[in-house]
Design a protein around this motif. Structure first.
Motif, PDB file in Angstrom:
ATOM      1  N   ALA A 166      -3.551  -0.792  10.831  1.00 21.09           N
ATOM      2  CA  ALA A 166      -4.441  -2.488  10.321  1.00 21.09           C
ATOM      3  C   ALA A 166      -5.106  -2.136   9.615  1.00 21.09           C
ATOM      4  CB  ALA A 166      -5.800  -1.804  11.546  1.00 21.09           C
ATOM      5  N   PRO A 167      -5.361  -3.334   8.595  1.00 19.89           N
ATOM      6  CA  PRO A 167      -6.099  -3.310   6.878  1.00 19.89           C
ATOM      7  C   PRO A 167      -7.062  -2.053   7.016  1.00 19.89           C
ATOM      8  CG  PRO A 167      -6.063  -5.491   8.567  1.00 19.89           C
ATOM      9  CD  PRO A 167      -5.511  -4.325   9.431  1.00 19.89           C
ATOM     10  N   ALA A 168      -6.585  -0.812   5.959  1.00 16.05           N
ATOM     11  CA  ALA A 168      -7.844  -0.668   5.500  1.00 16.05           C
ATOM     12  C   ALA A 168      -8.368  -0.711   5.342  1.00 16.05           C
ATOM     13  CB  ALA A 168      -6.585   0.523   4.167  1.00 16.05           C
ATOM     14  N   PRO A 169      -9.984  -0.120   5.791  1.00 17.74           N
ATOM     15  CA  PRO A 169     -11.354  -0.923   4.947  1.00 17.74           C
ATOM     16  C   PRO A 169     -11.527  -0.419   3.742  1.00 17.74           C
ATOM     17  CG  PRO A 169     -11.316   0.856   7.336  1.00 17.74           C
ATOM     18  CD  PRO A 169     -10.025   1.055   6.538  1.00 17.74           C
ATOM     19  N   GLY A 170     -12.403  -1.857   2.983  1.00 18.00           N
ATOM     20  CA  GLY A 170     -12.620  -1.285   1.864  1.00 18.00           C
ATOM     21  C   GLY A 170     -11.549  -1.663   0.355  1.00 18.00           C
ATOM     22  N   ALA A 171      -9.895  -1.547   1.378  1.00 15.84           N
ATOM     23  CA  ALA A 171      -9.668  -1.415   0.105  1.00 15.84           C
ATOM     24  C   ALA A 171      -8.281  -3.013  -0.108  1.00 15.84           C
ATOM     25  CB  ALA A 171      -8.066  -0.503   0.788  1.00 15.84           C
ATOM     26  N   ALA A 172      -8.053  -3.983  -0.080  1.00 15.07           N
ATOM     27  CA  ALA A 172      -7.860  -5.496  -0.367  1.00 15.07           C
ATOM     28  C   ALA A 172      -8.887  -5.611  -0.918  1.00 15.07           C
ATOM     29  CB  ALA A 172      -8.325  -6.436   0.892  1.00 15.07           C
ATOM     30  N   ALA A 173      -8.051  -6.142  -1.648  1.00 14.14           N
ATOM     31  CA  ALA A 173      -8.168  -6.453  -3.351  1.00 14.14           C
ATOM     32  C   ALA A 173      -7.161  -8.051  -3.932  1.00 14.14           C
ATOM     33  CB  ALA A 173      -8.163  -5.215  -4.575  1.00 14.14           C
ATOM     34  N   LEU A 177      -3.285  -6.319   0.389  1.00 16.88           N
ATOM     35  CA  LEU A 177      -3.871  -6.176   1.603  1.00 16.88           C
ATOM     36  C   LEU A 177      -3.078  -4.938   1.955  1.00 16.88           C
ATOM     37  CD1 LEU A 177      -5.899  -6.260   3.871  1.00 16.88           C
ATOM     38  CD2 LEU A 177      -3.682  -7.564   4.887  1.00 16.88           C
ATOM     39  N   PRO A 178      -3.656  -3.497   1.751  1.00 23.30           N
ATOM     40  CA  PRO A 178      -2.777  -2.181   2.508  1.00 23.30           C
ATOM     41  C   PRO A 178      -3.668  -2.119   4.099  1.00 23.30           C
ATOM     42  CG  PRO A 178      -4.996  -1.710   1.447  1.00 23.30           C
ATOM     43  CD  PRO A 178      -5.079  -3.258   0.838  1.00 23.30           C
ATOM     44  N   LEU A 179      -1.969  -1.840   4.904  1.00 22.66           N
ATOM     45  CA  LEU A 179      -2.636  -1.501   6.234  1.00 22.66           C
ATOM     46  C   LEU A 179      -2.328   0.272   6.448  1.00 22.66           C
ATOM     47  CD1 LEU A 179       0.368  -3.974   7.717  1.00 22.66           C
ATOM     48  CD2 LEU A 179      -2.901  -4.757   6.688  1.00 22.66           C
ATOM     49  N   ALA A 180      -2.783   1.096   7.386  1.00 24.71           N
ATOM     50  CA  ALA A 180      -2.470   2.209   7.518  1.00 24.71           C
ATOM     51  C   ALA A 180      -2.879   2.870   9.166  1.00 24.71           C
ATOM     52  CB  ALA A 180      -3.906   3.040   6.417  1.00 24.71           C
ATOM     53  N   GLY A 187       1.018   7.228   6.088  1.00 21.58           N
ATOM     54  CA  GLY A 187       1.960   6.410   5.034  1.00 21.58           C
ATOM     55  C   GLY A 187       0.941   5.076   4.946  1.00 21.58           C
ATOM     56  N   MET A 188       1.756   3.719   4.315  1.00 17.77           N
ATOM     57  CA  MET A 188       0.454   3.149   4.023  1.00 17.77           C
ATOM     58  C   MET A 188       1.239   1.483   4.230  1.00 17.77           C
ATOM     59  SD  MET A 188      -1.875   1.771   1.001  1.00 17.77           S
ATOM     60  CE  MET A 188      -3.137   2.956   1.965  1.00 17.77           C
ATOM     61  N   ILE A 189       1.594   0.790   4.433  1.00 19.05           N
ATOM     62  CA  ILE A 189       2.183  -0.984   4.541  1.00 19.05           C
ATOM     63  C   ILE A 189       1.695  -1.656   3.022  1.00 19.05           C
ATOM     64  CG2 ILE A 189       3.116  -2.482   4.895  1.00 19.05           C
ATOM     65  CD1 ILE A 189       3.514  -0.987   7.211  1.00 19.05           C
ATOM     66  N   GLY A 190       2.063  -1.643   1.609  1.00 18.77           N
ATOM     67  CA  GLY A 190       1.716  -2.496   1.043  1.00 18.77           C
ATOM     68  C   GLY A 190       1.702  -3.924   1.053  1.00 18.77           C
ATOM     69  N   LEU A 191       0.897  -4.784   1.541  1.00 16.70           N
ATOM     70  CA  LEU A 191       1.205  -6.900   1.695  1.00 16.70           C
ATOM     71  C   LEU A 191       0.420  -7.290   0.433  1.00 16.70           C
ATOM     72  CD1 LEU A 191       0.105  -7.027   5.641  1.00 16.70           C
ATOM     73  CD2 LEU A 191       2.071  -6.396   4.514  1.00 16.70           C
ATOM     74  N   HIS A 192       1.655  -7.449   0.087  1.00 14.33           N
ATOM     75  CA  HIS A 192       1.287  -8.400  -1.767  1.00 14.33           C
ATOM     76  C   HIS A 192       1.208  -9.868  -1.056  1.00 14.33           C
ATOM     77  CE1 HIS A 192       2.165  -9.870  -5.925  1.00 14.33           C
ATOM     78  NE2 HIS A 192       1.394  -8.358  -6.070  1.00 14.33           N
ATOM     79  N   ALA A 193       0.624 -10.748  -1.315  1.00 20.20           N
ATOM     80  CA  ALA A 193       0.475 -11.692  -0.964  1.00 20.20           C
ATOM     81  C   ALA A 193       1.005 -12.523  -2.300  1.00 20.20           C
ATOM     82  CB  ALA A 193      -0.965 -12.272  -0.627  1.00 20.20           C
ATOM     83  N   SER A 194       2.318 -13.274  -1.356  1.00 18.41           N
ATOM     84  CA  SER A 194       3.339 -14.315  -2.697  1.00 18.41           C
ATOM     85  C   SER A 194       3.131 -15.923  -1.716  1.00 18.41           C
ATOM     86  CB  SER A 194       4.986 -13.981  -2.078  1.00 18.41           C
ATOM     87  OG  SER A 194       5.758 -14.630  -2.208  1.00 18.41           O
ATOM     88  N   ASP A 195       3.909 -16.279  -2.722  1.00 20.33           N
ATOM     89  CA  ASP A 195       3.747 -18.458  -2.538  1.00 20.33           C
ATOM     90  C   ASP A 195       5.272 -18.646  -2.202  1.00 20.33           C
ATOM     91  OD1 ASP A 195       0.523 -18.707  -3.361  1.00 20.33           O
ATOM     92  OD2 ASP A 195       1.146 -19.116  -4.976  1.00 20.33           O
ATOM     93  N   ASP A 196       6.569 -17.414  -2.332  1.00 21.12           N
ATOM     94  CA  ASP A 196       7.617 -17.852  -1.967  1.00 21.12           C
ATOM     95  C   ASP A 196       7.743 -18.653  -0.761  1.00 21.12           C
ATOM     96  OD1 ASP A 196       8.656 -17.246  -4.413  1.00 21.12           O
ATOM     97  OD2 ASP A 196       9.445 -15.132  -3.734  1.00 21.12           O
ATOM     98  N   GLU A 197       8.293 -19.160  -0.107  1.00 25.13           N
ATOM     99  CA  GLU A 197       8.861 -19.800   1.127  1.00 25.13           C
ATOM    100  C   GLU A 197       9.292 -19.094   1.854  1.00 25.13           C
ATOM    101  OE1 GLU A 197      10.144 -23.887   1.806  1.00 25.13           O
ATOM    102  OE2 GLU A 197       9.029 -24.307  -0.606  1.00 25.13           O
ATOM    103  N   GLN A 198       9.829 -18.247   1.584  1.00 27.20           N
ATOM    104  CA  GLN A 198      10.946 -17.480   2.161  1.00 27.20           C
ATOM    105  C   GLN A 198      10.720 -16.299   1.874  1.00 27.20           C
ATOM    106  OE1 GLN A 198      14.920 -17.855   3.309  1.00 27.20           O
ATOM    107  NE2 GLN A 198      14.852 -17.161   5.203  1.00 27.20           N
ATOM    108  N   PRO A 199      10.557 -15.008   2.692  1.00 24.14           N
ATOM    109  CA  PRO A 199       9.923 -13.633   2.478  1.00 24.14           C
ATOM    110  C   PRO A 199      10.967 -13.246   0.864  1.00 24.14           C
ATOM    111  CG  PRO A 199      10.212 -13.794   4.676  1.00 24.14           C
ATOM    112  CD  PRO A 199       9.848 -15.424   4.077  1.00 24.14           C
TER     113      PRO A 199
END
Length: 268
Positions: A166-173, A177-180, A187-199
């Motif tokens: 789930a999103p780590a409270p207060g850690a988004a910037a 967006l980090p998930l733990a 450990g942690m999954i760090g989601l890095h927003a991208s504008d690419d049409e396909q990841p």
């Protein structure tokens, strides 16, 4: 969602790094502060543990590349499962496409992610019975971060919720967006927003023996540390891995690992 019970995460993060220089990569991770979790299987691979999360280093044999479904320096998104068959069944009940299978090095489960990519699980009941299967004690310093490019943040957040993240409270910037797993050393999954049409995670090799669940989900390695950044930078540089300070809102380092991949280390 799986009950974590006693604070043990349902699915600890354990990315798989494929390397033509596995011994050098293992040494590098130990310099960072990770510890061997159990004896290596010959020279084929080793599993190392941080205070939160693990990394499996696999020797990449050029003659076996098609079977491995990987290239030098590639990091695949993998988790641990106590029971692969149960994990596949639970995710199927959640409405996700999942499966389990037997491979040369044990049993695995896989689930197809929101972009058609295969996220898989290595069955490792021993981790759940006794986490302290280490050759030397852990220090509470290092968290493994799997950095994932995301063009659909909400879809990724919903997907990883099935694994307990789930999103780590207060850690988004900004676009980060980090998930733990709450209150667990997952450990942690760090989601890095991208504008690419396909990841990027859906652009790898097609499914096959290495991952029947779909296109291999790829990530970049990163870390959080409670160690003082200058101290860590000095140790890495002394070991032959020059580390550079990164300007930003908080202390951070960038360093190139033995596979030639650049990774970020942030002060927690």
């Amino acid at each position: 969602m799986t009950d974590h019970g006693d604070g043990i995460p349902a699915h600890p993060l354990c990315p798989h790094r494929f390397s033509a220089r596995p011994e050098a990569m293992v040494d590098f991770l130990q310099t960072l502060g990770m510890r061997p979790r159990f004896a290596q299987h010959g020279d084929s691979f080793g599993v190392l543990a941080a205070a939160a999360g693990l990394i499996a280093v696999h020797a990449l044999d050029p003659d076996d590349a098609a079977v491995a479904g990987a290239s030098h320096g590639e990091t695949q998104l993998v988790f641990l499962a106590e029971d692969a068959r149960h994990t596949a069944g639970r995710l199927q009940e959640d409405g996700l496409r999942s499966m389990w299978w037997d491979a040369r090095r044990g049993r695995h489960a896989g689930v197809t992610g929101p972009h058609g990519e295969g996220v898989w699980f290595t069955e490792d009941a021993g981790h759940y019975r006794q986490r302290e299967l280490l050759e030397s004690p852990l220090t509470p310093r290092l968290t493994v971060v799997a950095v994932r490019s995301s063009h659909a943040l909400q879809a990724d957040v919903s997907f990883f919720a099935h694994l307990g993240y789930a999103p780590a409270p207060g850690a988004a910037a900004g676009d980060w967006l980090p998930l733990a797993v709450p209150n667990a050393p997952s450990g942690m999954i760090g989601l890095h927003a991208s504008d690419d049409e396909q990841p990027v995670s859906a652009l790898a090799s097609p499914s096959g023996e290495s991952n029947p669940a779909g296109h291999t989900a790829l990530v970049d390695l990163g870390f959080l540390t409670t160690e003082e950044i200058p101290e860590l930078a000095a140790r890495l540089t002394a070991a032959g891995h020059p580390a550079e300070r990164v300007e930003g809102p908080g202390p951070a380092l960038t360093v190139r690992d033995p596979d030639g991949r650049s990774l970020m280390i942030y002060e927690a």
